[in-house]
Design a protein around this motif. Structure first.
Motif, PDB file in Angstrom:
ATOM      1  N   LEU A  76      42.777  43.250  39.151  1.00  0.00           N
ATOM      2  CA  LEU A  76      42.162  42.608  40.311  1.00  0.00           C
ATOM      3  C   LEU A  76      42.372  41.094  40.268  1.00  0.00           C
ATOM      4  N   GLY A  77      42.309  40.518  39.079  1.00  0.00           N
ATOM      5  CA  GLY A  77      42.573  39.092  38.928  1.00  0.00           C
ATOM      6  C   GLY A  77      43.997  38.741  39.312  1.00  0.00           C
ATOM      7  N   ARG A  78      44.933  39.592  38.928  1.00  0.00           N
ATOM      8  CA  ARG A  78      46.338  39.365  39.287  1.00  0.00           C
ATOM      9  C   ARG A  78      46.538  39.460  40.802  1.00  0.00           C
ATOM     10  N   ILE A  79      45.907  40.445  41.416  1.00  0.00           N
ATOM     11  CA  ILE A  79      46.021  40.605  42.867  1.00  0.00           C
ATOM     12  C   ILE A  79      45.438  39.390  43.571  1.00  0.00           C
ATOM     13  N   LYS A  82      47.775  36.405  43.285  1.00  0.00           N
ATOM     14  CA  LYS A  82      48.939  36.537  44.169  1.00  0.00           C
ATOM     15  C   LYS A  82      48.565  36.243  45.617  1.00  0.00           C
ATOM     16  N   ARG A  83      47.414  36.747  46.021  1.00  0.00           N
ATOM     17  CA  ARG A  83      46.965  36.488  47.396  1.00  0.00           C
ATOM     18  C   ARG A  83      46.711  35.009  47.630  1.00  0.00           C
ATOM     19  N   GLU A  84      46.082  34.368  46.649  1.00  0.00           N
ATOM     20  CA  GLU A  84      45.807  32.945  46.792  1.00  0.00           C
ATOM     21  C   GLU A  84      47.095  32.136  46.821  1.00  0.00           C
ATOM     22  N   ALA A  85      48.053  32.507  45.980  1.00  0.00           N
ATOM     23  CA  ALA A  85      49.333  31.809  45.963  1.00  0.00           C
ATOM     24  C   ALA A  85      50.070  31.984  47.286  1.00  0.00           C
ATOM     25  N   ALA A  86      49.933  33.158  47.886  1.00  0.00           N
ATOM     26  CA  ALA A  86      50.601  33.409  49.164  1.00  0.00           C
ATOM     27  C   ALA A  86      49.985  32.586  50.303  1.00  0.00           C
ATOM     28  N   LEU A  87      48.736  32.213  50.171  1.00  0.00           N
ATOM     29  CA  LEU A  87      48.057  31.434  51.201  1.00  0.00           C
ATOM     30  C   LEU A  87      48.383  29.951  51.127  1.00  0.00           C
TER      31      LEU A  87
END
Length: 88
Positions: A76-79, A82-87
């Protein structure tokens, strides 16, 4: 007295190795979860996949439920990362 320089002992190498071992165990649990229902996963199999003994898994995580929780938290931390980096 000898003229030898005193070597400073550092635990960082041991801590790094322990961290890598823990990550290998979590990786093995994750791989097992991809093909096997949780109830049928044995710590002996996870340990063998990670190249460690069952005792190492138990010493590190304590039980299968704790290993499962740790695996889920890591993923969940990895997901989230990744989501934060994509934003950005």
């Amino acid at each position: 007295m000898t003229n030898m320089k005193e070597r400073k002992y550092r635990m960082s190498a041991r801590a790094d190795a322990a961290e890598l071992t823990g990550q290998r165990i979590i990786d093995s649990m994750l791989e097992r979860l991809r093909t096997t229902p949780y109830e049928r996963i044995r710590l002996d199999d996870v340990a063998a996949d990670a190249g460690v003994t069952s005792q190492t898994v138990i010493r590190r995580f304590g039980s299968k439920p704790v290993l499962m929780t740790t695996t889920v938290e890591r993923e969940l931390g990895r997901i989230a990362a990744k989501r934060e980096a994509a934003l950005r």
